[in-house]
Design an enzyme around this catalytic site. Structure first.
Site, PDB file in Angstrom:
ATOM      1  N   ARG A 168       7.877 -54.618  17.133  1.00 18.54           N
ATOM      2  CA  ARG A 168       6.961 -53.528  16.779  1.00 18.54           C
ATOM      3  C   ARG A 168       5.773 -53.495  17.741  1.00 18.54           C
ATOM      4  NH1 ARG A 168       4.616 -54.901  12.744  1.00 18.54           N
ATOM      5  NH2 ARG A 168       5.792 -56.751  12.146  1.00 18.54           N
ATOM      6  N   LYS A 313       9.271 -50.282   8.914  1.00 20.29           N
ATOM      7  CA  LYS A 313       7.940 -50.706   8.543  1.00 20.29           C
ATOM      8  C   LYS A 313       6.979 -49.519   8.414  1.00 20.29           C
ATOM      9  CE  LYS A 313       7.686 -55.089   7.562  1.00 20.29           C
ATOM     10  NZ  LYS A 313       8.954 -55.804   7.696  1.00 20.29           N
ATOM     11  N   HIS A 332       4.914 -57.364   0.726  1.00 24.59           N
ATOM     12  CA  HIS A 332       5.744 -57.824   1.843  1.00 24.59           C
ATOM     13  C   HIS A 332       6.359 -59.149   1.422  1.00 24.59           C
ATOM     14  CE1 HIS A 332       6.179 -59.081   6.346  1.00 24.59           C
ATOM     15  NE2 HIS A 332       7.242 -58.422   5.919  1.00 24.59           N
ATOM     16  N   SER A 350       6.150 -62.406   9.286  1.00 22.96           N
ATOM     17  CA  SER A 350       7.411 -62.360  10.006  1.00 22.96           C
ATOM     18  C   SER A 350       7.845 -63.755  10.464  1.00 22.96           C
ATOM     19  CB  SER A 350       7.227 -61.454  11.218  1.00 22.96           C
ATOM     20  OG  SER A 350       8.447 -61.286  11.864  1.00 22.96           O
ATOM     21  N   LYS A 354      11.307 -65.405   4.562  1.00 25.36           N
ATOM     22  CA  LYS A 354      11.583 -64.536   3.410  1.00 25.36           C
ATOM     23  C   LYS A 354      13.080 -64.231   3.283  1.00 25.36           C
ATOM     24  CE  LYS A 354       8.833 -61.217   4.743  1.00 25.36           C
ATOM     25  NZ  LYS A 354       8.347 -61.882   5.959  1.00 25.36           N
ATOM     26  N   THR A 355      13.672 -63.799   4.378  1.00 25.65           N
ATOM     27  CA  THR A 355      15.096 -63.431   4.330  1.00 25.65           C
ATOM     28  C   THR A 355      15.955 -64.680   4.146  1.00 25.65           C
ATOM     29  OG1 THR A 355      14.691 -61.521   5.731  1.00 25.65           O
ATOM     30  CG2 THR A 355      16.959 -62.272   5.594  1.00 25.65           C
ATOM     31  N   ASP A 369      12.643 -58.279   1.838  1.00 25.64           N
ATOM     32  CA  ASP A 369      11.432 -58.002   2.633  1.00 25.64           C
ATOM     33  C   ASP A 369      10.375 -57.111   1.978  1.00 25.64           C
ATOM     34  OD1 ASP A 369      10.297 -58.551   5.330  1.00 25.64           O
ATOM     35  OD2 ASP A 369      10.425 -56.394   5.595  1.00 25.64           O
ATOM     36  N   ARG A 434      18.112 -59.379  15.873  1.00 27.01           N
ATOM     37  CA  ARG A 434      18.132 -59.014  14.449  1.00 27.01           C
ATOM     38  C   ARG A 434      19.473 -58.453  14.022  1.00 27.01           C
ATOM     39  NH1 ARG A 434      13.424 -59.569  10.922  1.00 27.01           N
ATOM     40  NH2 ARG A 434      11.728 -60.048  12.348  1.00 27.01           N
TER      41      ARG A 434
HETATM   42  N1  LIG Z   1      12.472 -74.868   7.150  1.00 26.32           N
HETATM   43  C1  LIG Z   1      12.766 -73.583   7.353  1.00 26.32           C
HETATM   44  N2  LIG Z   1      12.568 -72.681   6.377  1.00 26.32           N
HETATM   45  C2  LIG Z   1      12.820 -71.370   6.586  1.00 26.32           C
HETATM   46  N3  LIG Z   1      13.317 -70.883   7.742  1.00 26.32           N
HETATM   47  C3  LIG Z   1      13.556 -71.743   8.752  1.00 26.32           C
HETATM   48  C4  LIG Z   1      13.286 -73.116   8.597  1.00 26.32           C
HETATM   49  N4  LIG Z   1      13.612 -73.716   9.753  1.00 26.32           N
HETATM   50  C5  LIG Z   1      14.046 -72.761  10.584  1.00 26.32           C
HETATM   51  N5  LIG Z   1      14.041 -71.563   9.996  1.00 26.32           N
HETATM   52  C6  LIG Z   1      14.403 -70.291  10.668  1.00 26.32           C
HETATM   53  O1  LIG Z   1      13.261 -69.444  10.639  1.00 26.32           O
HETATM   54  C7  LIG Z   1      13.643 -68.095  10.553  1.00 26.32           C
HETATM   55  C8  LIG Z   1      13.029 -67.433   9.323  1.00 26.32           C
HETATM   56  O2  LIG Z   1      13.188 -66.048   9.507  1.00 26.32           O
HETATM   57  P1  LIG Z   1      13.358 -64.960   8.369  1.00 26.32           P
HETATM   58  O3  LIG Z   1      14.321 -63.938   8.872  1.00 26.32           O
HETATM   59  O4  LIG Z   1      13.688 -65.561   7.065  1.00 26.32           O
HETATM   60  O5  LIG Z   1      11.898 -64.359   8.418  1.00 26.32           O
HETATM   61  P2  LIG Z   1      11.212 -63.308   7.473  1.00 26.32           P
HETATM   62  O6  LIG Z   1      10.128 -63.970   6.727  1.00 26.32           O
HETATM   63  O7  LIG Z   1      12.269 -62.645   6.696  1.00 26.32           O
HETATM   64  O8  LIG Z   1      10.549 -62.329   8.556  1.00 26.32           O
HETATM   65  P3  LIG Z   1      10.541 -60.736   8.761  1.00 26.32           P
HETATM   66  O9  LIG Z   1       9.528 -60.185   7.835  1.00 26.32           O
HETATM   67  O10 LIG Z   1      10.191 -60.575  10.177  1.00 26.32           O
HETATM   68  O11 LIG Z   1      11.938 -60.257   8.464  1.00 26.32           O
HETATM   69  C9  LIG Z   1      15.154 -68.060  10.479  1.00 26.32           C
HETATM   70  O12 LIG Z   1      15.629 -67.842  11.779  1.00 26.32           O
HETATM   71  C10 LIG Z   1      15.491 -69.472   9.992  1.00 26.32           C
HETATM   72  O13 LIG Z   1      16.758 -69.899  10.402  1.00 26.32           O
HETATM   73  O1  LIG Z   2       9.149 -55.227  11.110  1.00 25.19           O
HETATM   74  C1  LIG Z   2       9.911 -55.911  11.797  1.00 25.19           C
HETATM   75  O2  LIG Z   2      10.217 -55.683  12.952  1.00 25.19           O
HETATM   76  C2  LIG Z   2      10.551 -57.093  11.180  1.00 25.19           C
HETATM   77  C3  LIG Z   2       9.853 -57.514   9.978  1.00 25.19           C
HETATM   78  O3  LIG Z   2      10.414 -57.491   8.911  1.00 25.19           O
HETATM   79  C4  LIG Z   2       8.448 -57.942  10.099  1.00 25.19           C
HETATM   80  O4  LIG Z   2       7.940 -58.051  11.225  1.00 25.19           O
HETATM   81  O5  LIG Z   2       7.829 -58.201   9.059  1.00 25.19           O
HETATM   82 CA   LIG Z   3      13.302 -60.614   6.986  1.00 25.10          CA
HETATM   83 MN   LIG Z   4       9.155 -58.077   7.230  1.00 27.38          MN
END
Ligand SMILES: Nc1ncnc2c1ncn2[C@@H]1O[C@H](COP(=O)(O)OP(=O)(O)OP(=O)(O)O)[C@@H](O)[C@H]1O
Ligand SMILES: O=C([O-])CC(=O)C(=O)O
Ligand SMILES: [Ca+2]
Ligand SMILES: [Mn+2]
Length: 650
Positions: A168, A313, A332, A350, A354-355, A369, A434
């Site tokens: 972004r 977003k 979020h 990010s 979360k995911t 998310d 992604r």
């Molecule tokens: N201890 C841990 N706990 C959680 N995630 C971990 C850990 N160690 C490594 N990771 C890695 O960190 C990343 C967490 O990313 P995730 O997609 O869950 O982010 P998000 O909070 O959903 O962000 P976004 O809002 O950008 O989607 C993953 O690639 C995961 O494999």
């Molecule tokens: O928005 C994006 O590109 C991915 C995301 O979920 C974040 O950054 O929270």
């Molecule tokens: Ca996510």
């Molecule tokens: Mn997000």
């Protein structure tokens, strides 16, 4: 040579073909040919779809007419969306692929006034073909035929490139400041809302609309946001790429045929002209990228970035405005639910997990998310998930791995040129690779994606300093303090220009998307947590044993054990001790996790460095919170004072 039989002049044996009476060669097949020509044969391959718009009760001789009428209305609505506001006419739109000869030329143009011939330019003479709510299979074909960099991965996903932007662009996100938003929104220092005026918005809107109308075809998605039926929002996305259309097909809620029939006019429209830059001579423009939000018009314009996350977003920002107006808190966060109905929220910036952590084989997934928390409980805003896939492993994240199949959009990954097998460790294009897939690709997703009030509120931080404990139990005031602070060490790549992890504070764990002052959301969260007796937790999914560079990231398997203990309720009953500086309650033992890592100091060999780093981070928190001390949280002075006291003390 040629020991027997007749030989020809060149010495080779003659080939005998036995001739039957009718002198015609037959193959083995006995199936009669149903087509007389190749074109006819091809026309047999595709049968007419069941109408995407079922005829709600209308039968008999009027049925055909009413379907036609409906299509016309749909096209009129799309023509109106694409209308140039200076010429006051919509483009001539026609449904179907320009490349397909059989596409019915049902032309519709939208007129505000009938003003013939005077100011007709070439653009009003051409057709814009509309590819309306195409299926994933059709979008695959469009992408592969027309979009460079589109390939089918070995698991069936559509691998695409998002172009120059692979994350972004928060510095290019603008919001129209008018009489209403002037008072409603958060402006100024720390706010994500960079102002623009109505006139400039219209200039960019016109630029986007003209660009889209200049194309042979545009994609239109009519979809929904929010699984709570009472607070569902209708969105229309007009875009130039099959990649964008498939991305939104996956990320928004997909209407049924019947819902599409009754769709009517959208509540919000995105014009994604991301392949085309904004004009830098336009007022306010500081780069060739601009993502512009006009709440009064309920429109968003995207110029100069093809990163699909801007649409996701952007809509989330809109929900952050619309929902609080209805006393609904937008979050979020990820959300999942146990077999017994216990609900957990996962907040975090990010890349904090979360995911990854809401996708849990032992629990029902509500969403990964974006959620709403209303008086009825939690509802997912989206219809899909958007998982990071850098270093994705089948073994550690099997559900996400298996979701990367036909229908899934895979952005910016690198794959083998022959086998099309993806190398998830390859960062050649970006670290922010992604996968966007429909939520039902996760086997234990709960459809509809709604749940009751949360029992646990888990704040995720990826602490690159390695001084926050892997888990701590929070008081309500501490939960609010950390919610408002929104700390993490941003993992590289999701926002443009960030290449190394670094400490980041982002209010409400998503300052880039909120529209009102953070304390508004915080007050709502405090009230809801209090009312429903939710417990707050702080989980560090980041570093242990030293800061980034010397320590290492906490094993995902350990974090999962910690989360399991929160869900089961066993961690609530554990024995706790209090840490210095941050005053966090840390458990002395968690099942399945080595006890010595629960206290960060134990994992650092250099204790002096640990203490210094801890104080440094404490200072960063204090400094950041300074921006909020003048604000009251809710109506309650007592809570405000408690929150102020819940930060680090040293
Ligand atoms: N201890 C841990 N706990 C959680 N995630 C971990 C850990 N160690 C490594 N990771 C890695 O960190 C990343 C967490 O990313 P995730 O997609 O869950 O982010 P998000 O909070 O959903 O962000 P976004 O809002 O950008 O989607 C993953 O690639 C995961 O494999
Ligand atoms: O928005 C994006 O590109 C991915 C995301 O979920 C974040 O950054 O929270
Ligand atoms: Ca996510
Ligand atoms: Mn997000």
């Amino acid at each position: 040579m040629a020991a027997n039989g007749a030989t020809g002049r060149n010495g080779l044996a003659k080939i005998h073909t036995e001739k039957k009476a009718d002198e015609v060669c037959h193959d083995d097949s006995t199936t009669p040919m149903k087509a007389q020509t190749i074109d006819e044969l091809h026309s047999l391959q595709m049968k007419k779809s069941a109408p995407t718009t079922p005829l709600n009760g209308i039968q008999g001789p009027f049925a055909a007419f009413s379907e036609e009428e409906r299509t016309k209305q749909q096209l009129q609505s799309i023509s109106a969306s694409l209308a140039s506001l200076t010429r006051e006419t919509g483009p001539k739109v026609v449904r179907g692929d320009p490349a397909s000869k059989s596409a019915t030329p049902r032309v519709v143009s939208h007129h505000h006034h009938v003003s013939p011939t005077i100011s007709v330019s070439d653009s009003s003479l051409k057709f814009t073909h509309v590819l309306y709510n195409l299926s994933p299979a059709e979008l695959y074909e469009q992408a592969i035929k027309y979009e460079k960099g589109s390939f089918i991965s070995s698991s069936g996903a559509l691998a695409t490139l998002s172009g120059a932007k692979t994350g972004r662009s928060p510095k290019d996100k603008r919001v129209v400041r008018d009489e209403t938003t002037e008072h409603d929104l958060w402006w100024g220092k720390g706010s994500p809302n960079i102002e623009m005026d109505e006139q400039t918005f219209m200039v960019n809107r016109e630029r986007a609309v003209d660009y889209l109308n200049s194309l042979d075809k545009v994609f239109v998605n009519d979809q929904f946001l929010n699984w709570d039926p009472q607070n569902r929002i209708k969105v229309r996305i007009v875009s130039a790429r099959a990649y964008h259309s498939l991305f939104m097909h996956n990320m928004c809620i997909r209407p049924t045929a019947e819902e599409l029939e009754n769709f009517g006019t959208p509540d919000f429209t995105i014009y994604n002209a991301g392949q085309f830059p904004c004009n830098r001579y336009t007022h306010y423009m500081t780069s060739s990228t601009s993502i512009d939000l006009n709440l009064a018009r309920r429109e968003m314009v995207i110029l100069g970035t093809q990163y699909a996350g801007e649409m996701k977003k952007g809509l989330f920002s809109v929900m952050h405005y619309l929902m609080p107006k209805r006393q609904i808190l937008s979050l979020h966060s990820g959300c999942n639910m146990g077999k017994d109905g216990d609900v957990a929220l996962f907040f975090g910036l990010s890349g904090t997990g979360k995911t990854t952590l809401s996708t849990d084989h032992n629990r029902y997934l509500i969403g990964d998310d974006e959620h709403c928390w209303s008086d009825n409980g939690v509802s997912n805003i989206e219809g899909g998930c958007y998982a990071k896939c850098i270093d994705l492993s089948r073994e550690k994240e099997p559900d996400i791995w298996n979701a990367i199949k036909f229908g899934t959009v895979l952005e910016n990954v690198v794959f083998d040129e022959h086998t099309r097998e993806v190398d998830y460790s390859d960062k050649s294009v970006t670290e922010n690779t992604r996968a966007a897939y429909p939520i039902e690709y996760i086997p234990n997703a709960k459809i509809p994606c709604v749940a009751s009030h949360p029992k646990n509120v888990i704040l995720l931080a990826c602490d690159a300093f390695g001084v926050l404990p892997p888990v701590s139990k929070l008081t309500l005031a501490q939960t609010m303090y950390h919610f408002i602070s929104g700390y993490t060490a941003l993992v590289a790549g999701t926002e443009e220009g960030i290449k190394e992890p670094q400490a980041t504070f982002s209010a409400c764990f998503g300052a880039a998307f909120i529209m009102l002052h953070p304390t508004k959301y915080a007050a709502m969260l405090a009230e809801k947590m209090q009312k429903h007796g939710a417990t707050g937790w702080l989980v560090n999914t980041g570093w242990s044993g030293g800061r980034y560079g010397s320590g290492s990231r906490i094993k995902l398997a350990y974090t999962r054990k910690i989360i399991d203990a929160i869900h089961s309720g066993s961690l609530l009953k554990a024995e706790y001790k209090r840490t210095e500086v941050f005053g966090l309650e840390i458990p002395t033992a968690v099942e399945g996790v080595p006890s010595d890592i629960l206290e960060p100091m134990n994992t650092w060999t250099d204790k002096k460095a640990y203490k210094e780093t801890l104080l440094k981070l404490g200072g960063l928190f204090k400094n950041n919170f300074g921006g909020f001390v003048a604000h009251k949280i809710g109506k309650d002075d007592k809570l405000t004072d408690e929150i102020l006291a819940a930060g680090p003390v040293f």
